[in-house]
Write a protein that holds these residues in place. Structure first.
Motif, PDB file in Angstrom:
ATOM      1  N   PRO A  64      -4.173  31.248 -16.188  1.00  0.00           N
ATOM      2  CA  PRO A  64      -3.566  31.549 -17.242  1.00  0.00           C
ATOM      3  C   PRO A  64      -3.741  33.553 -17.084  1.00  0.00           C
ATOM      4  O   PRO A  64      -4.035  33.350 -18.033  1.00  0.00           O
ATOM      5  CB  PRO A  64      -2.969  31.335 -18.464  1.00  0.00           C
ATOM      6  N   TYR A  65      -4.689  33.868 -16.493  1.00  0.00           N
ATOM      7  CA  TYR A  65      -5.655  34.692 -16.857  1.00  0.00           C
ATOM      8  C   TYR A  65      -5.094  36.139 -17.728  1.00  0.00           C
ATOM      9  O   TYR A  65      -5.513  36.321 -18.710  1.00  0.00           O
ATOM     10  CB  TYR A  65      -6.743  35.547 -15.591  1.00  0.00           C
ATOM     11  N   ALA A  66      -3.595  36.898 -16.407  1.00  0.00           N
ATOM     12  CA  ALA A  66      -3.118  37.356 -17.324  1.00  0.00           C
ATOM     13  C   ALA A  66      -3.117  37.231 -18.775  1.00  0.00           C
ATOM     14  O   ALA A  66      -3.103  38.540 -19.625  1.00  0.00           O
ATOM     15  CB  ALA A  66      -1.940  38.047 -16.153  1.00  0.00           C
ATOM     16  N   MET A  67      -1.739  36.096 -18.714  1.00  0.00           N
ATOM     17  CA  MET A  67      -2.247  35.977 -20.421  1.00  0.00           C
ATOM     18  C   MET A  67      -3.265  36.139 -21.706  1.00  0.00           C
ATOM     19  O   MET A  67      -3.340  36.113 -22.518  1.00  0.00           O
ATOM     20  CB  MET A  67      -1.214  34.558 -20.918  1.00  0.00           C
ATOM     21  N   ASP A  68      -4.273  35.227 -20.821  1.00  0.00           N
ATOM     22  CA  ASP A  68      -5.447  35.369 -22.039  1.00  0.00           C
ATOM     23  C   ASP A  68      -6.088  36.686 -22.175  1.00  0.00           C
ATOM     24  O   ASP A  68      -6.425  37.134 -22.976  1.00  0.00           O
ATOM     25  CB  ASP A  68      -6.144  34.598 -20.753  1.00  0.00           C
ATOM     26  N   GLU A  69      -5.562  37.778 -21.446  1.00  0.00           N
ATOM     27  CA  GLU A  69      -5.734  39.336 -21.783  1.00  0.00           C
ATOM     28  C   GLU A  69      -5.484  39.342 -22.683  1.00  0.00           C
ATOM     29  O   GLU A  69      -5.872  40.554 -23.481  1.00  0.00           O
ATOM     30  CB  GLU A  69      -5.848  40.093 -20.666  1.00  0.00           C
ATOM     31  N   VAL A  70      -3.778  39.301 -22.984  1.00  0.00           N
ATOM     32  CA  VAL A  70      -3.320  39.402 -23.595  1.00  0.00           C
ATOM     33  C   VAL A  70      -3.460  39.212 -24.973  1.00  0.00           C
ATOM     34  O   VAL A  70      -2.909  39.268 -25.838  1.00  0.00           O
ATOM     35  CB  VAL A  70      -1.181  39.763 -23.281  1.00  0.00           C
ATOM     36  N   VAL A  71      -3.276  37.358 -25.352  1.00  0.00           N
ATOM     37  CA  VAL A  71      -4.300  37.375 -26.430  1.00  0.00           C
ATOM     38  C   VAL A  71      -4.993  37.420 -26.840  1.00  0.00           C
ATOM     39  O   VAL A  71      -5.285  38.012 -28.423  1.00  0.00           O
ATOM     40  CB  VAL A  71      -4.416  35.297 -26.073  1.00  0.00           C
ATOM     41  N   PHE A  72      -6.114  37.947 -25.557  1.00  0.00           N
ATOM     42  CA  PHE A  72      -7.571  38.748 -26.288  1.00  0.00           C
ATOM     43  C   PHE A  72      -7.168  39.870 -26.914  1.00  0.00           C
ATOM     44  O   PHE A  72      -7.409  40.532 -28.083  1.00  0.00           O
ATOM     45  CB  PHE A  72      -8.662  38.492 -25.036  1.00  0.00           C
ATOM     46  N   ALA A  73      -5.897  40.733 -25.984  1.00  0.00           N
ATOM     47  CA  ALA A  73      -6.056  41.878 -26.672  1.00  0.00           C
ATOM     48  C   ALA A  73      -5.115  41.754 -27.950  1.00  0.00           C
ATOM     49  O   ALA A  73      -5.576  43.142 -28.846  1.00  0.00           O
ATOM     50  CB  ALA A  73      -5.127  42.684 -25.820  1.00  0.00           C
ATOM     51  N   ALA A  74      -4.571  40.924 -28.573  1.00  0.00           N
ATOM     52  CA  ALA A  74      -3.161  40.865 -30.144  1.00  0.00           C
ATOM     53  C   ALA A  74      -4.980  40.383 -30.947  1.00  0.00           C
ATOM     54  O   ALA A  74      -4.688  40.273 -32.244  1.00  0.00           O
ATOM     55  CB  ALA A  74      -2.618  39.751 -29.596  1.00  0.00           C
ATOM     56  N   LYS A  75      -5.589  39.920 -30.420  1.00  0.00           N
ATOM     57  CA  LYS A  75      -6.637  39.157 -31.568  1.00  0.00           C
ATOM     58  C   LYS A  75      -7.599  40.089 -32.130  1.00  0.00           C
ATOM     59  O   LYS A  75      -7.773  40.526 -32.742  1.00  0.00           O
ATOM     60  CB  LYS A  75      -7.314  38.275 -30.818  1.00  0.00           C
TER      61      LYS A  75
END
Length: 237
Positions: free
Chosen positions: A50-61
């Motif tokens: 789920p790397y791309a999703m983790d990137e989005v989650v990181f960006a939101a955080k």
């Protein structure tokens, strides 16, 4: 303080580029107005789910933690995705909810919501995206998530094309969200082709056969619709 939108482009998880959506994001930023983060996520042939999703989650955080630096409102954040990007947006929305981060909205534009191998493209691409064969995970295939896992997700805006093999998946996920008590709106363009919102902007290669005056008219109407609905989501949030 401005609301924040994280936008994810399409391209079958291994193609496309954020640069092809620059003018779209500029329009959202100007007319909502909002801070728009045009995420150029890592392609799945380099870093699988789920790397791309983790990137989005990181960006939101990150944005939530540094909101003051950007003049942003961390209480009014949204994810938006197109095709493969919509699958990433839907999974990220679920992950963010599970980590206690509340989104104002998720905009899913002709989304893929079921990543189980199927005849055609998915049959070829699923092993690349999911080397561990975890394509039934709720973040990968949100239509398979339980009602408890869907409950409490951010209100959803769906855009569907009548001429699109992914339309049944989008409608099925919209129904699952409604059953879980999530506010949902669905806008269908009966004669629109998959990708119409992206390919009919000036950033996209001119030779794409989906670039026609008719499809461009749908694109203009859809952009205005999304701006209107996102404004409403942020106002309610």
């Amino acid at each position: 303080k401005l609301p924040v939108i994280f936008n994810m482009h399409g391209g079958a998880w291994i193609g496309g580029d954020a640069v092809l959506m620059e003018t779209f994001c500029e329009k959202l930023a100007r007319e909502i107005p909002a801070v728009v983060v045009n995420v150029n996520y890592q392609k799945a042939d380099v870093e699988p789910f789920p790397y791309a999703m983790d990137e989005v989650v990181f960006a939101a955080k990150y944005m939530a933690a540094h909101a003051d630096e950007y003049g942003a409102d961390p209480e009014k954040m949204a994810v938006m995705g197109h095709s493969a990007g919509a699958q990433i947006a839907a999974g990220a929305a679920m992950k963010l909810k599970e980590e206690g981060i509340r989104l104002a909205c998720q905009a899913l534009i002709y989304p893929c919501t079921d990543m189980r191998p199927q005849p055609g493209l998915f049959e070829m691409i699923a092993p690349m995206l999911f080397p561990e064969k975890n394509w039934e995970h709720r973040w990968a295939s949100p239509v398979l998530a339980s009602q408890e896992e869907l409950s409490g997700l951010a209100p959803a805006i769906f855009v569907e094309c009548g001429l699109d093999e992914l339309k049944p998946q989008g409608i099925a996920y919209a129904r699952r969200l409604i059953d879980a008590g999530v506010p949902v709106k669905v806008k269908e363009y009966a004669q629109a082709l998959h990708g119409f919102l992206e390919v009919n902007r000036p950033d996209y290669p001119a030779e794409d056969p989906r670039r026609t005056p008719e499809q461009d008219a749908y694109r203009a109407d859809c952009e205005n619709y999304l701006i209107w609905e996102l404004r409403a989501c942020f106002a309610e949030g």
